[in-house]
Design a protein around this motif. Structure first.
Motif, mmCIF file in Angstrom:
data_model
loop_
_atom_site.group_PDB
_atom_site.id
_atom_site.type_symbol
_atom_site.label_atom_id
_atom_site.label_comp_id
_atom_site.label_asym_id
_atom_site.label_seq_id
_atom_site.Cartn_x
_atom_site.Cartn_y
_atom_site.Cartn_z
ATOM 1 N N ASP A 1 31.680 44.233 46.067
ATOM 2 C CA ASP A 1 31.466 43.461 44.833
ATOM 3 C C ASP A 1 31.599 44.462 43.718
ATOM 4 O OD1 ASP A 1 30.969 40.724 44.635
ATOM 5 O OD2 ASP A 1 29.231 40.987 45.987
ATOM 6 N N VAL A 2 32.775 44.633 43.210
ATOM 7 C CA VAL A 2 33.040 45.850 42.434
ATOM 8 C C VAL A 2 33.931 45.592 41.220
ATOM 9 C CG1 VAL A 2 32.808 47.436 44.398
ATOM 10 C CG2 VAL A 2 35.002 46.342 43.954
ATOM 11 N N GLY B 1 30.707 51.494 44.245
ATOM 12 C CA GLY B 1 32.149 51.378 44.452
ATOM 13 C C GLY B 1 32.912 50.740 43.303
ATOM 14 N N HIS B 2 34.210 50.973 43.303
ATOM 15 C CA HIS B 2 35.118 50.316 42.355
ATOM 16 C C HIS B 2 36.499 50.246 42.985
ATOM 17 C CE1 HIS B 2 35.941 54.625 41.367
ATOM 18 N NE2 HIS B 2 37.168 54.182 41.135
ATOM 19 N N VAL B 3 37.403 49.488 42.346
ATOM 20 C CA VAL B 3 38.789 49.434 42.824
ATOM 21 C C VAL B 3 39.735 49.748 41.667
ATOM 22 C CG1 VAL B 3 38.312 47.731 44.641
ATOM 23 C CG2 VAL B 3 39.093 46.957 42.395
ATOM 24 N N ILE B 4 40.986 49.996 42.051
ATOM 25 C CA ILE B 4 42.058 50.269 41.092
ATOM 26 C C ILE B 4 43.214 49.343 41.431
ATOM 27 C CG2 ILE B 4 43.848 51.994 40.634
ATOM 28 C CD1 ILE B 4 41.687 54.123 40.821
ATOM 29 N N VAL B 5 43.887 48.847 40.404
ATOM 30 C CA VAL B 5 45.054 47.991 40.620
ATOM 31 C C VAL B 5 46.295 48.755 40.159
ATOM 32 C CG1 VAL B 5 46.183 45.835 39.923
ATOM 33 C CG2 VAL B 5 43.724 45.872 40.377
ATOM 34 N N ARG C 1 47.764 39.027 37.258
ATOM 35 C CA ARG C 1 46.628 38.143 36.975
ATOM 36 C C ARG C 1 45.297 38.891 36.905
ATOM 37 N NH1 ARG C 1 46.944 33.769 41.409
ATOM 38 N NH2 ARG C 1 45.622 32.508 40.049
ATOM 39 N N ILE C 2 45.248 40.084 37.469
ATOM 40 C CA ILE C 2 43.987 40.841 37.429
ATOM 41 C C ILE C 2 43.995 41.756 36.211
ATOM 42 C CG2 ILE C 2 42.499 42.455 38.669
ATOM 43 C CD1 ILE C 2 43.537 41.509 41.218
ATOM 44 N N VAL C 3 42.859 41.856 35.548
ATOM 45 C CA VAL C 3 42.771 42.633 34.305
ATOM 46 C C VAL C 3 41.741 43.747 34.497
ATOM 47 C CG1 VAL C 3 42.171 42.475 31.838
ATOM 48 C CG2 VAL C 3 43.414 40.597 32.950
ATOM 49 N N GLN C 4 42.001 44.879 33.889
ATOM 50 C CA GLN C 4 41.036 45.986 33.949
ATOM 51 C C GLN C 4 39.690 45.506 33.410
ATOM 52 O OE1 GLN C 4 42.545 49.841 33.047
ATOM 53 N NE2 GLN C 4 40.695 50.451 31.934
ATOM 54 N N GLY C 5 38.620 45.813 34.134
ATOM 55 C CA GLY C 5 37.286 45.371 33.704
ATOM 56 C C GLY C 5 36.814 44.140 34.464
ATOM 57 N N ASP C 6 37.727 43.427 35.131
ATOM 58 C CA ASP C 6 37.331 42.270 35.949
ATOM 59 C C ASP C 6 36.405 42.727 37.072
ATOM 60 O OD1 ASP C 6 39.032 40.786 34.436
ATOM 61 O OD2 ASP C 6 40.436 40.277 36.062
ATOM 62 N N PHE C 7 35.577 41.790 37.544
ATOM 63 C CA PHE C 7 34.802 42.041 38.765
ATOM 64 C C PHE C 7 35.427 41.253 39.899
ATOM 65 C CE2 PHE C 7 31.097 44.692 38.261
ATOM 66 C CZ PHE C 7 31.168 44.959 36.895
ATOM 67 N N ILE C 8 35.555 41.898 41.028
ATOM 68 C CA ILE C 8 36.162 41.209 42.171
ATOM 69 C C ILE C 8 35.234 41.313 43.379
ATOM 70 C CG2 ILE C 8 38.536 41.658 41.431
ATOM 71 C CD1 ILE C 8 38.226 43.654 44.088
ATOM 72 N N GLU D 1 41.201 37.101 51.417
ATOM 73 C CA GLU D 1 41.014 36.421 50.118
ATOM 74 C C GLU D 1 40.190 37.306 49.191
ATOM 75 O OE1 GLU D 1 40.514 32.166 50.367
ATOM 76 O OE2 GLU D 1 42.597 32.659 50.883
ATOM 77 N N LEU D 2 40.732 37.530 48.023
ATOM 78 C CA LEU D 2 40.024 38.349 47.032
ATOM 79 C C LEU D 2 39.624 37.432 45.880
ATOM 80 C CD1 LEU D 2 41.297 41.705 45.586
ATOM 81 C CD2 LEU D 2 40.853 39.820 44.041
ATOM 82 N N GLU D 3 38.332 37.414 45.559
ATOM 83 C CA GLU D 3 37.842 36.595 44.436
ATOM 84 C C GLU D 3 37.793 37.453 43.182
ATOM 85 O OE1 GLU D 3 36.747 33.058 46.288
ATOM 86 O OE2 GLU D 3 35.978 33.502 44.266
ATOM 87 N N ASP D 4 38.482 37.020 42.144
ATOM 88 C CA ASP D 4 38.302 37.690 40.849
ATOM 89 C C ASP D 4 37.376 36.762 40.081
ATOM 90 O OD1 ASP D 4 38.481 38.364 38.145
ATOM 91 O OD2 ASP D 4 40.503 39.174 38.374
ATOM 92 N N TYR D 5 36.059 37.046 40.108
ATOM 93 C CA TYR D 5 35.163 36.045 39.536
ATOM 94 C C TYR D 5 35.037 36.162 38.028
ATOM 95 C CZ TYR D 5 31.658 39.511 41.181
ATOM 96 O OH TYR D 5 30.974 40.637 41.478
ATOM 97 N N THR D 6 35.589 37.194 37.428
ATOM 98 C CA THR D 6 35.675 37.209 35.961
ATOM 99 C C THR D 6 36.678 36.142 35.514
ATOM 100 O OG1 THR D 6 35.325 39.579 36.065
ATOM 101 C CG2 THR D 6 36.089 38.706 33.968
#
Ligand code: MIC
Length: 652
Positions: free
Chosen positions: A471-472, A527-531, A588-595, A611-616
């Protein structure tokens, strides 16, 4: 009917330990020799120490000190002594500072046709010039090979490049590989071995072939191979090593998975514009631009001939007074030969600045160019800022173009100089100087050696097993072709920290976003992720580019496509490389989003999209991975070190 076998297939078959020879399948290869250099070698030696290895199990392992040569304080010097002690401890050949650049030295001194070589440097592939299966990899992979483990890689497709004709005057091997980069770009070689063959090979010496094989790394290729023929025999004879020659050529009627032809007689002087090795145009298109620097040397143009031709071009002339003409000899031996033949005098008299044998400015270890000014270099890479100057303008050229431009002070196609093309050949019988290579100690003495660790040499951080849920936040969103120089820069400031992960992590992604290390550090436990876009992690093999972000909390990278070595490094340090099922989702994913990614352990083991949820953004995106079953277990263990430790414990 069975097709004849090409050289690459013969090399793979003779080293195959497991796996199917079908492109894309994971295969395991027996490794005969390893190469490490100082900038990556310190971690390799620490990894051997962590594994408790008594002595290397390869036929030959060699360690070179060629990158970290500037000694502004104790750090690099301490690293050199540490490496020397590790070589004595583990049974490795040691080539000290000033002896020269690893890749050409290895080819000349230890390379053997038909053998496999794994090296902790992306340009290890250069030894394919003499019919070796030579592959660059992360340090951990090399440490395992030194411990006698096979190397795992996806079976590449074999790309046959038929060379016909002969190179015209003022055109040399560098222009051939620049032509390949012009045609195919920095990811054109992904998942492939490039095999050169055909009548055009006749006039290319082993060192010319080294130039071409070396920069196969810039195409993203797994390896480059040339046959072992009379040119290879001649090069080994020149090093007093003819006994090591073995002929290795393709069978009659050998075929390839992919086909290509280059007519050498049509190649012209080429140049790669800033800041990618694939921005290639003819020199004539950019001729006349004012330059600050002309630079000869590096593993991408290391031959005696490359310096001799530059010397002949400037001989009896003076370089332009704006130009810094930097000459970086390849090795002590080549320097001695250039001195004996009068070439050093010609270079110096023309105004060259002569540096010690080594990689030097190629990785920004000095020789940084002036701001926004053009630097012409014979090196393999021109990623932005790699020279040490943030606003640099580095162009990649042949020695001919560098020397001609040094004279005029502007980018110059040598053909317009109006002088005859000088002949410069490798000497048939050069002076051979091998005295500075230090042979491994006998095992009884080796056992008594203690590793000499200076205060900057720190043990590796311990990595915990991979979490089941993430959850990062997305801390960075990057474009295409991000290089490992962008992820973890080299250069005189940062390279001395290669043995200290805590310190070096402060520079992670500095060229792209200097706020990253501080932001990432806050996620060390969570944790965090990078796109990222396509070809993420191209370039160098430095495992620091995976380990430092991991140390700061990186758990997964979502990319459209990964470069081979960096992808493996991520897995080896417990970072999950995920790819978008639909590349358009990258947008579709933006820097700062939480996934959030849930139930990852089961999902990674099952061969189905995750399945990856981008809940932002309130969206669900499908991602996948192409880890082999072995890599899944490595990742879940938290990386290759805990994976190996677990295996050793269960074996005991
Ligand atoms: C390079 O040319 O980028 C390097 C420096 O040789 C690297 C190794 C390193 O980062 O130490 C490489 O090519 O792997």
């Amino acid at each position: 009917m069975e097709r004849g076998r090409n050289v690459a297939t013969k090399l793979i078959e003779s080293h195959l330990v497991a796996g199917l020879l079908e492109p894309g399948h994971e295969i395991a290869l027996q490794i005969d020799q390893t190469l490490t250099q100082d900038a990556t070698g310190t971690l390799v030696m620490l990894e051997l120490e962590a594994m408790g290895l008594e002595r290397v199990r390869t036929e030959l392992s060699a360690q070179y000190v060629d990158h970290n040569l500037l000694q502004e304080d104790f750090k690099n010097a301490d690293d050199h002594l540490f490496l020397r002690s590790a070589c004595r401890r583990f049974g490795v050949w040691y080539s000290p500072a000033g002896n020269g650049v690893s890749h050409p030295l290895h080819q000349e001194r230890f390379g053997k046709p038909g053998k496999s070589l794994l090296g902790s440097d992306s340009h290890t592939c250069a030894a394919g010039a003499i019919g070796m299966l030579a592959i660059g990899a992360g340090g951990l992979e090399v440490a395992l090979a030194m411990a006698g483990e096979p190397f795992h890689v996806r079976m590449p497709a074999i790309w046959g490049v038929r060379l016909v004709g002969e190179l015209p005057d003022w055109v040399s091997a560098k222009d051939v590989i620049l032509e390949m980069l012009r045609r195919h770009g920095v990811s054109g070689g992904l998942g492939r071995i490039i095999e050169y063959y055909g009548p055009g090979l006749r006039t290319l010496t082993a060192m010319d072939r080294h130039v071409i094989a070396n920069m196969g790394a810039e195409l993203g290729a797994t390896a480059t191979v040339f046959p072992s023929d009379e040119q290879v025999r001649r090069s080994l004879r020149a090093q007093d090593r003819e006994a090591d020659f073995v002929e290795l050529v393709a069978d009659d009627g050998a075929d390839y998975d992919v086909h290509e032809t280059i007519d050498l007689s049509t190649v012209e002087p080429l140049i790669a514009l800033p800041s990618s090795p694939s921005n290639v145009v003819p020199v004539r298109e950019v001729a006349g631009r004012e330059i600050y620097q002309a630079y000869v040397g590096s593993s991408a143009n290391p031959g005696y001939r490359d310096f001799a031709i530059a010397a002949e071009i400037v001989k009896g002339r003076r370089i332009h007074d704006r130009v810094s003409f930097d000459v970086n000899p390849t090795s002590r031996q080549i320097l001695e030969n250039l001195i004996a033949d009068g070439h050093v005098a010609a270079l110096l008299h023309a105004g060259a600045r002569l540096h010690q044998a080594g990689c030097n400015g190629c990785i920004g270890m000095g020789q940084a160019p002036a701001t926004d000014r053009i630097s012409l270099r014979t090196v393999p890479r021109n990623f932005a800022g790699r020279s040490g100057t943030r606003e640099d303008q580095v162009y990649l050229v042949s020695p001919e173009t560098a020397a001609a431009s040094a004279l005029t002070g502007t980018i110059t196609d040598g053909r317009t100089l109006g002088i005859p093309y000088p002949r410069a050949r490798e000497p048939e019988q050069p002076r051979v100087d091998v005295d500075m290579f230090v042979a491994p100690l006998p095992i009884e003495q080796a056992r008594k050696v203690r590793l000499e660790k200076g205060p900057n040499i720190q043990t590796l951080p311990v990595l915990e097993p991979f979490a089941d849920t993430l959850d990062v936040p997305v801390l960075l969103r990057l474009g295409d072709d991000v290089s490992t120089d962008d992820i973890l820069p080299a250069g005189a400031r940062v390279l001395p920290l290669r043995s200290n992960i805590e310190q070096i992590s402060r520079f992670a992604f500095e060229p792209i976003d200097p706020t990253y290390p501080a932001r990432a550090r806050q996620t060390r436990d969570t944790g965090h992720v990078i796109v990222a876009g396509r070809n993420y992690g191209q370039g160098s093999s430095r495992e620091h580019a995976a380990l430092a972000p991991r140390y700061l909390g990186l758990r997964a990278v979502l990319a459209i496509r990964f470069a081979r070595i960096h992808r493996d490094n991520l897995i080896n340090f417990g970072v999950l490389p995920l790819t978008f099922e639909n590349p358009d989702d990258y947008e579709r994913i933006v820097q700062g989003d939480f996934i959030s990614l849930d139930g990852l352990h089961a999902a990674i083991r099952a061969p189905r999209p995750i399945e990856l949820e981008d809940y932002t953004r309130g969206i669900t995106i499908r991602v996948g991975h192409d880890l082999s079953p072995r890599q899944v277990e490595i990742l879940l263990a938290g990386g290759l070190i805990p994976f190996m430790r677990r295996r050793l414990v269960s074996a005991a």
